[in-house]
Design a protein around this motif. Structure first.
Motif, PDB file in Angstrom:
ATOM      1  N   LEU A  48      22.069 -60.943  14.069  1.00  0.00           N
ATOM      2  CA  LEU A  48      23.427 -61.378  13.734  1.00  0.00           C
ATOM      3  C   LEU A  48      24.450 -60.274  14.007  1.00  0.00           C
ATOM      4  N   LEU A  49      24.121 -59.051  13.631  1.00  0.00           N
ATOM      5  CA  LEU A  49      25.056 -57.941  13.826  1.00  0.00           C
ATOM      6  C   LEU A  49      25.212 -57.610  15.308  1.00  0.00           C
ATOM      7  N   GLN A  50      24.123 -57.700  16.044  1.00  0.00           N
ATOM      8  CA  GLN A  50      24.199 -57.432  17.481  1.00  0.00           C
ATOM      9  C   GLN A  50      25.005 -58.519  18.193  1.00  0.00           C
ATOM     10  N   ILE A  51      24.851 -59.745  17.754  1.00  0.00           N
ATOM     11  CA  ILE A  51      25.634 -60.845  18.322  1.00  0.00           C
ATOM     12  C   ILE A  51      27.115 -60.644  18.014  1.00  0.00           C
ATOM     13  N   ARG A  52      27.431 -60.304  16.771  1.00  0.00           N
ATOM     14  CA  ARG A  52      28.838 -60.136  16.394  1.00  0.00           C
ATOM     15  C   ARG A  52      29.500 -59.006  17.176  1.00  0.00           C
ATOM     16  N   SER A  53      28.849 -57.879  17.261  1.00  0.00           N
ATOM     17  CA  SER A  53      29.418 -56.768  18.014  1.00  0.00           C
ATOM     18  C   SER A  53      29.594 -57.141  19.479  1.00  0.00           C
ATOM     19  N   SER A  54      28.625 -57.844  20.027  1.00  0.00           N
ATOM     20  CA  SER A  54      28.713 -58.262  21.434  1.00  0.00           C
ATOM     21  C   SER A  54      29.861 -59.240  21.648  1.00  0.00           C
ATOM     22  N   HIS A  55      30.121 -60.110  20.656  1.00  0.00           N
ATOM     23  CA  HIS A  55      31.309 -60.985  20.731  1.00  0.00           C
ATOM     24  C   HIS A  55      32.567 -60.128  20.815  1.00  0.00           C
ATOM     25  N   LEU A  56      32.701 -59.216  19.873  1.00  0.00           N
ATOM     26  CA  LEU A  56      33.911 -58.403  19.784  1.00  0.00           C
ATOM     27  C   LEU A  56      34.136 -57.546  21.027  1.00  0.00           C
ATOM     28  N   ASN A  57      33.045 -57.084  21.628  1.00  0.00           N
ATOM     29  CA  ASN A  57      33.140 -56.243  22.820  1.00  0.00           C
ATOM     30  C   ASN A  57      33.150 -57.047  24.121  1.00  0.00           C
ATOM     31  N   HIS A  58      33.079 -58.368  24.011  1.00  0.00           N
ATOM     32  CA  HIS A  58      33.077 -59.244  25.190  1.00  0.00           C
ATOM     33  C   HIS A  58      31.928 -58.918  26.133  1.00  0.00           C
ATOM     34  N   CYS A  59      30.777 -58.631  25.568  1.00  0.00           N
ATOM     35  CA  CYS A  59      29.605 -58.282  26.371  1.00  0.00           C
ATOM     36  C   CYS A  59      28.698 -59.499  26.504  1.00  0.00           C
ATOM     37  N   ALA A  60      28.900 -60.242  27.576  1.00  0.00           N
ATOM     38  CA  ALA A  60      28.122 -61.461  27.807  1.00  0.00           C
ATOM     39  C   ALA A  60      26.638 -61.161  27.964  1.00  0.00           C
ATOM     40  N   TYR A  61      26.314 -60.061  28.627  1.00  0.00           N
ATOM     41  CA  TYR A  61      24.915 -59.699  28.845  1.00  0.00           C
ATOM     42  C   TYR A  61      24.182 -59.556  27.505  1.00  0.00           C
ATOM     43  N   CYS A  62      24.729 -58.739  26.598  1.00  0.00           N
ATOM     44  CA  CYS A  62      24.087 -58.521  25.299  1.00  0.00           C
ATOM     45  C   CYS A  62      24.164 -59.766  24.417  1.00  0.00           C
ATOM     46  N   ASP A  78      23.227 -73.640  14.259  1.00  0.00           N
ATOM     47  CA  ASP A  78      24.449 -73.668  13.450  1.00  0.00           C
ATOM     48  C   ASP A  78      24.929 -72.256  13.139  1.00  0.00           C
ATOM     49  N   ARG A  79      24.022 -71.410  12.670  1.00  0.00           N
ATOM     50  CA  ARG A  79      24.430 -70.041  12.329  1.00  0.00           C
ATOM     51  C   ARG A  79      24.840 -69.260  13.574  1.00  0.00           C
ATOM     52  N   LEU A  80      24.129 -69.446  14.661  1.00  0.00           N
ATOM     53  CA  LEU A  80      24.499 -68.738  15.890  1.00  0.00           C
ATOM     54  C   LEU A  80      25.902 -69.111  16.340  1.00  0.00           C
ATOM     55  N   HIS A  81      26.245 -70.385  16.219  1.00  0.00           N
ATOM     56  CA  HIS A  81      27.583 -70.825  16.626  1.00  0.00           C
ATOM     57  C   HIS A  81      28.675 -70.309  15.683  1.00  0.00           C
ATOM     58  N   MET A  82      28.314 -70.006  14.462  1.00  0.00           N
ATOM     59  CA  MET A  82      29.301 -69.592  13.472  1.00  0.00           C
ATOM     60  C   MET A  82      29.522 -68.079  13.399  1.00  0.00           C
ATOM     61  N   VAL A  83      28.692 -67.289  14.070  1.00  0.00           N
ATOM     62  CA  VAL A  83      28.855 -65.835  13.993  1.00  0.00           C
ATOM     63  C   VAL A  83      30.250 -65.410  14.437  1.00  0.00           C
ATOM     64  N   ALA A  84      30.755 -65.992  15.500  1.00  0.00           N
ATOM     65  CA  ALA A  84      32.075 -65.604  16.021  1.00  0.00           C
ATOM     66  C   ALA A  84      33.201 -65.882  15.023  1.00  0.00           C
ATOM     67  N   VAL A  85      32.991 -66.833  14.147  1.00  0.00           N
ATOM     68  CA  VAL A  85      34.023 -67.209  13.162  1.00  0.00           C
ATOM     69  C   VAL A  85      33.472 -67.096  11.742  1.00  0.00           C
ATOM     70  N   TRP A  86      32.670 -66.093  11.510  1.00  0.00           N
ATOM     71  CA  TRP A  86      31.943 -65.977  10.254  1.00  0.00           C
ATOM     72  C   TRP A  86      32.860 -65.961   9.037  1.00  0.00           C
ATOM     73  N   ARG A  87      34.046 -65.398   9.138  1.00  0.00           N
ATOM     74  CA  ARG A  87      34.945 -65.346   7.978  1.00  0.00           C
ATOM     75  C   ARG A  87      35.375 -66.756   7.541  1.00  0.00           C
ATOM     76  N   PHE A  93      26.379 -67.836   5.715  1.00  0.00           N
ATOM     77  CA  PHE A  93      25.833 -66.497   5.643  1.00  0.00           C
ATOM     78  C   PHE A  93      25.737 -66.016   4.203  1.00  0.00           C
ATOM     79  N   SER A  94      24.671 -65.269   3.923  1.00  0.00           N
ATOM     80  CA  SER A  94      24.493 -64.706   2.583  1.00  0.00           C
ATOM     81  C   SER A  94      25.560 -63.641   2.323  1.00  0.00           C
ATOM     82  N   GLU A  95      25.650 -63.245   1.069  1.00  0.00           N
ATOM     83  CA  GLU A  95      26.615 -62.214   0.684  1.00  0.00           C
ATOM     84  C   GLU A  95      26.324 -60.897   1.435  1.00  0.00           C
ATOM     85  N   ARG A  96      25.052 -60.547   1.550  1.00  0.00           N
ATOM     86  CA  ARG A  96      24.671 -59.329   2.288  1.00  0.00           C
ATOM     87  C   ARG A  96      25.032 -59.455   3.766  1.00  0.00           C
ATOM     88  N   GLU A  97      24.775 -60.606   4.359  1.00  0.00           N
ATOM     89  CA  GLU A  97      25.126 -60.806   5.768  1.00  0.00           C
ATOM     90  C   GLU A  97      26.634 -60.709   5.974  1.00  0.00           C
TER      91      GLU A  97
END
Length: 161
Positions: A48-62, A78-87, A93-97
């Protein structure tokens, strides 16, 4: 109209170096840092964290690599699609996530506003010191991988593990 074929867009596929072959010691060190950062963390959280950072950095490869890795590990679409708009999709997502995703946002975009005290404090209440250090290290490694992939024009869907 004349087109200059040597000019490429930032998303072009100009011939770029193979980072691993050109800087093998640095590449191996980054792999070792990545492995050390993951140690003891929940694999789902790692992706999840690697996906989120890759979204923010516009890194399609990662992004492609880590969404595929997350699927293989059993992560839901469902969760994969929501990472970009997690807020806006906190119930996925759990509280820790959520705390780790907020820290990922802050550390990935550190030049914008640093790491706000409230973001750090929330993560520190939900992760013990070792886990928090591992999360920070993981965020650092994915940001480095994103920058390597972007600077060397890695193409999403290639070089799959």
């Amino acid at each position: 109209m004349t087109t200059n074929t040597s000019t490429r867009s930032i998303f072009g596929t100009a011939n770029r170096l193979d980072f691993g072959a050109s800087a093998p010691k640095a590449f191996r060190a980054l792999i070792a840092f990545d492995a050390a950062a993951r140690d003891g963390l929940d694999p789902a959280l790692v992706e999840l964290l690697q996906i989120r950072s890759s979204h923010l950095n516009h890194c399609a490869y990662c992004l492609h690599m880590h969404t595929n890795d997350a699927r293989k590990a059993g992560e839901s679409e469902d969760r994969l699609h929501m990472v970009a708009v997690w807020r806006e999709a906190r119930h996925f997502f759990s509280e820790r996530e959520q705390a780790a995703l907020a820290l990922t946002d802050a550390l990935t975009l550190v030049a914008d506003a640093g790491v706000p005290d409230d973001v750090y404090a929330e993560a520190a209440t939900l992760f013990d010191e070792r886990e928090l250090a591992q999360v920070i290290a993981l965020i650092c490694t994915i940001n480095t991988w994103n920058r390597v992939a972007l600077s060397t024009a890695k193409v999403a869907g290639t070089d799959e593990r």
